[in-house]
Scaffold this motif. Structure first.
Motif, PDB file in Angstrom:
ATOM      1  N   ASN A  33      24.919 -16.902  52.369  1.00  0.00           N
ATOM      2  CA  ASN A  33      25.633 -17.836  51.994  1.00  0.00           C
ATOM      3  C   ASN A  33      25.506 -18.923  51.340  1.00  0.00           C
ATOM      4  O   ASN A  33      26.334 -19.908  51.113  1.00  0.00           O
ATOM      5  CB  ASN A  33      26.108 -18.552  53.646  1.00  0.00           C
ATOM      6  CG  ASN A  33      27.379 -17.867  54.292  1.00  0.00           C
ATOM      7  OD1 ASN A  33      28.424 -17.777  53.799  1.00  0.00           O
ATOM      8  ND2 ASN A  33      27.104 -17.352  55.441  1.00  0.00           N
ATOM      9  N   THR A  34      24.142 -19.013  50.995  1.00  0.00           N
ATOM     10  CA  THR A  34      23.584 -20.092  50.028  1.00  0.00           C
ATOM     11  C   THR A  34      23.102 -19.357  48.758  1.00  0.00           C
ATOM     12  O   THR A  34      23.470 -19.918  47.570  1.00  0.00           O
ATOM     13  CB  THR A  34      22.527 -20.994  50.694  1.00  0.00           C
ATOM     14  OG1 THR A  34      21.637 -20.266  51.228  1.00  0.00           O
ATOM     15  CG2 THR A  34      23.093 -21.926  51.939  1.00  0.00           C
ATOM     16  N   SER A  35      22.293 -18.632  48.806  1.00  0.00           N
ATOM     17  CA  SER A  35      21.657 -18.095  47.509  1.00  0.00           C
ATOM     18  C   SER A  35      22.264 -17.716  46.335  1.00  0.00           C
ATOM     19  O   SER A  35      21.764 -17.878  45.216  1.00  0.00           O
ATOM     20  CB  SER A  35      20.467 -16.999  48.050  1.00  0.00           C
ATOM     21  OG  SER A  35      19.370 -17.318  48.710  1.00  0.00           O
TER      22      SER A  35
ATOM     23  N   GLY B  32      16.091 -21.882  42.879  1.00  0.00           N
ATOM     24  CA  GLY B  32      15.807 -21.725  44.212  1.00  0.00           C
ATOM     25  C   GLY B  32      16.612 -22.432  45.273  1.00  0.00           C
ATOM     26  O   GLY B  32      17.626 -23.071  44.833  1.00  0.00           O
ATOM     27  N   THR B  33      16.529 -21.893  46.584  1.00  0.00           N
ATOM     28  CA  THR B  33      17.285 -22.256  47.614  1.00  0.00           C
ATOM     29  C   THR B  33      16.310 -23.532  48.278  1.00  0.00           C
ATOM     30  O   THR B  33      15.083 -23.097  48.564  1.00  0.00           O
ATOM     31  CB  THR B  33      17.612 -21.090  48.395  1.00  0.00           C
ATOM     32  OG1 THR B  33      18.539 -20.377  47.746  1.00  0.00           O
ATOM     33  CG2 THR B  33      18.532 -21.679  50.098  1.00  0.00           C
TER      34      THR B  33
ATOM     35  N   ALA C 204      21.619 -24.435  48.041  1.00  0.00           N
ATOM     36  CA  ALA C 204      21.471 -24.060  46.456  1.00  0.00           C
ATOM     37  C   ALA C 204      22.514 -24.532  45.818  1.00  0.00           C
ATOM     38  O   ALA C 204      23.678 -24.664  46.184  1.00  0.00           O
ATOM     39  CB  ALA C 204      21.523 -22.291  46.656  1.00  0.00           C
ATOM     40  N   THR C 205      22.202 -24.823  44.480  1.00  0.00           N
ATOM     41  CA  THR C 205      23.350 -25.144  43.633  1.00  0.00           C
ATOM     42  C   THR C 205      22.536 -24.968  42.147  1.00  0.00           C
ATOM     43  O   THR C 205      21.593 -24.885  41.927  1.00  0.00           O
ATOM     44  CB  THR C 205      23.366 -26.645  43.844  1.00  0.00           C
ATOM     45  OG1 THR C 205      24.476 -27.022  42.618  1.00  0.00           O
ATOM     46  CG2 THR C 205      22.357 -27.558  43.338  1.00  0.00           C
TER      47      THR C 205
ATOM     48  N   ILE D 127      11.162 -25.337  48.282  1.00  0.00           N
ATOM     49  CA  ILE D 127      12.285 -24.606  47.442  1.00  0.00           C
ATOM     50  C   ILE D 127      11.767 -23.253  47.138  1.00  0.00           C
ATOM     51  O   ILE D 127      10.795 -23.040  46.568  1.00  0.00           O
ATOM     52  CB  ILE D 127      12.270 -25.329  46.081  1.00  0.00           C
ATOM     53  CG1 ILE D 127      12.620 -27.024  46.327  1.00  0.00           C
ATOM     54  CG2 ILE D 127      13.684 -24.774  45.235  1.00  0.00           C
ATOM     55  CD1 ILE D 127      12.716 -27.622  44.819  1.00  0.00           C
ATOM     56  N   ILE D 128      12.542 -22.278  47.698  1.00  0.00           N
ATOM     57  CA  ILE D 128      12.014 -20.934  47.703  1.00  0.00           C
ATOM     58  C   ILE D 128      12.755 -20.159  46.510  1.00  0.00           C
ATOM     59  O   ILE D 128      14.118 -20.178  46.569  1.00  0.00           O
ATOM     60  CB  ILE D 128      12.266 -20.106  49.039  1.00  0.00           C
ATOM     61  CG1 ILE D 128      12.090 -20.947  49.988  1.00  0.00           C
ATOM     62  CG2 ILE D 128      11.739 -18.836  49.258  1.00  0.00           C
ATOM     63  CD1 ILE D 128      12.718 -20.769  51.535  1.00  0.00           C
ATOM     64  N   PRO D 129      12.179 -19.552  45.607  1.00  0.00           N
ATOM     65  CA  PRO D 129      12.994 -18.702  44.722  1.00  0.00           C
ATOM     66  C   PRO D 129      14.094 -17.792  45.209  1.00  0.00           C
ATOM     67  O   PRO D 129      13.881 -17.119  46.237  1.00  0.00           O
ATOM     68  CB  PRO D 129      11.968 -17.827  43.947  1.00  0.00           C
ATOM     69  CG  PRO D 129      10.573 -18.500  44.278  1.00  0.00           C
ATOM     70  CD  PRO D 129      10.829 -19.138  45.611  1.00  0.00           C
TER      71      PRO D 129
END
Lengths: 372, 372
Positions: free
Chosen positions: B143-145, B159-160, B173-174, B197-199
């Motif tokens: 739902n974000t990445s 990154g998320t 994420a944006t 922050i994860i790629p």
């Protein structure tokens, strides 16, 4: 023009003419597009290019007759997604915009001058004609066209040869490395002999359109430089390839040292496994060693490894035989066989004949690779 | 080394490490490949590169212990197609070739020097850790990445952001044009705050591997420059992106002139129809006019036509509002909503907030296009 038509009918007609209407290889831009013609209680949709012309009719209510020539790549998808069953097409004579409405959607787009569209010419009489049904014709095309050459240096090999004489109909395609032949017997003899080479990719488009849920009658009429194919409310004209197709009957081997009976599923699975490695090797070579009721296969990719596998079979006659083939050609053939058991008929350094066991009307030939 | 293992277990392990093992962006060729390590009754499969390390164990019988470093792109597919349930891996110490056997298939390929493989380092203790389950984590990622930037000019946006404090966990994420935020409450508080922050593409690979048939416990441990993710018999280490993630809480609008309730399926279908035309227009612009409990939409492609559609809704408060968005961003959000009805919360020239009706833990924000 004002038409009330069912979304389903219009979508089907658009899908039918879509490929010809969007032909990008055609540099006569005036022929890129489709014609909607609503006169005399008849709604016709047409597309036409150098290779192929297609014309179909759909039911509907003509509130105001007229014709429209348009090109819009979005039309087919947009129509398909409209939320209502009925859609309305409108174009006033004074306006070059046409609109399509359905549910709450309204789409307006520019149309072109109808005089720039070359209508599909319908010839009722050719030098010969015959009828068959859509299921039989699709099967003939599917089992042969895959073997056409894609290399256009020798145009005759990019087509499928239609050979009709009396009640006998054969379709043949070959790229010189492999050949596919399927024959059927017609219920009624053709009004004359036909020998025509039809471009393979046009036949694929015909096959895509042939209804197969229920067989429908297909009438094929041969004219000097094209073939007319009619079924249901669809009329298709396809260009022919000029030239002489080689005498395919002489290419099909008739003498063999080994006749092998093998389970198609086992053989296919093994060739697929070997192909995982073989496909990266040059020419996709798989070596087959046939002996003692076993086919032993191997292939190697110098950058990775060596793979081998074997499958049981029944060998009748002959000594052990070693022969190499392009694995992709073998898999192509196996995809088009349908019986549980198949025959592999071979002889050293000679083309191998593959066919379903106990049926002679569909024959595949694959030429071996040079001796190892 | 000699191992007897189940095809299913080996296939699953290969699929797990495959992507990292075949990482072509990695120019340390010595790390391209995978390690099979069989010692102390434990069979481990590993792959490791700069971005991600992955280690998994499989059951099996170790007849002779040893380790092998290899790279073979065919291995996973070949294993999957082997006809037997059990497969045997063999490599003698004196030989650099390894063989895999199953059914009648035998595949031999070269191995590399195991000393060239950097093993995945497992750190048990980080500065903080927490547990959740695989279904929740996959849902957070999915739902974000998707909202991560693909443009790498500002790395933090690729990154998320993982934001953990006590029992509260958020992922955000944006790409600066749209933002996706999902929050959950943990059963047990994290041992410490985590902000990392994860790629995005590494998280997608993690999401692909998370089992979702049955939820399994996932333990996440934060180390200074990476995150360790453990579930079942899989251990994954992912690199983190350095830098400061913007204060996302300030970006999420809280004041609106219009709050609209709309059926998700109707709205999605209409936006999809309009998008057929809008997608070819510059920036995919769709204009939304909200008034009288209706959202009227339109878009135009100068080369083709103008399309308009409308959907009923319930508008609470506010005057009519006209606002334009990139249609693709709206569709991306709608794909990630799940309730029958959704809220659109908006204000003139301001980002629009979209969320499932009656649930506040998942929030999507889309920035409008410039005024028409």
């Amino acid at each position: 023009m004002k038409l009330k038509i069912q979304k389903e009918d219009f979508t089907r007609a658009l899908q039918s003419v879509q490929k010809v209407a969007s032909n990008k290889s055609n540099n006569l831009s005036s022929e890129n597009g489709l014609l909607i013609k609503a006169i005399n209680d008849n709604i016709e949709i047409q597309a036409n290019d150098y290779d192929m012309g297609i014309k179909t009719t759909i039911p509907g209510i003509i509130e105001e007759s007229g014709e429209v020539f348009l090109w819009d790549p979005h039309l087919s998808e947009l129509t398909r997604r409209i939320a209502s069953e009925e859609i309305i097409l409108t174009k006033s004579d004074s306006d070059s915009q046409m609109s399509i409405e359905g549910g709450k959607l309204k789409y307006r787009y520019m149309t072109m001058n109808t005089e720039d569209f070359n209508e599909v010419e319908v010839v009722e009489q050719g030098y010969a004609s015959f009828t068959t049904d859509s299921v039989i014709l699709k099967d003939l095309i599917d089992n042969t066209s895959y073997a056409c050459a894609t290399d256009t240096s020798r145009p005759v090999f990019t087509g499928t040869f239609l050979d009709v004489s009396g009640k006998s109909l054969s379709m043949v395609a070959t790229d010189t490395h492999r050949l596919a032949l399927k024959s059927v017997t017609l219920d009624q003899p053709s009004t004359g002999d036909i020998q025509a080479i039809i471009p393979g990719r046009l036949l694929s488009e015909v096959a895509r359109q042939l209804p197969t849920d229920v067989p429908v009658v297909v009438k094929i009429t041969a004219v000097r430089n094209y073939l007319a194919i009619q079924f249901g409310n669809v009329y298709i004209r396809t260009r022919l390839i000029e030239g002489t197709f080689p005498d395919y009957k002489r290419v099909i081997p008739t003498e063999f040292s080994n006749i092998i009976t093998i389970r198609r599923s086992d053989f296919t699975a093994a060739v697929e496994r070997i192909s995982i490695v073989a496909k990266d090797a040059q020419y996709n070579v798989i070596n087959f060693d046939m002996a003692d009721n076993q086919i032993h296969m191997n292939s190697q990719d110098p950058d990775h490894g060596v793979v081998e596998d074997s499958v049981e079979c029944i060998m009748s006659g002959g000594n052990p035989l070693s022969i190499s083939f392009n694995g992709r050609f073998i898999l192509d053939v196996l995809k088009h066989c349908s019986k549980d058991e198949i025959f592999l008929k071979c002889r050293e350094n000679s083309p191998m004949l593959i066919q379903d066991k106990d049926t002679g009307n569909c024959v595949f030939v694959v030429t071996p690779m040079r001796a190892r």
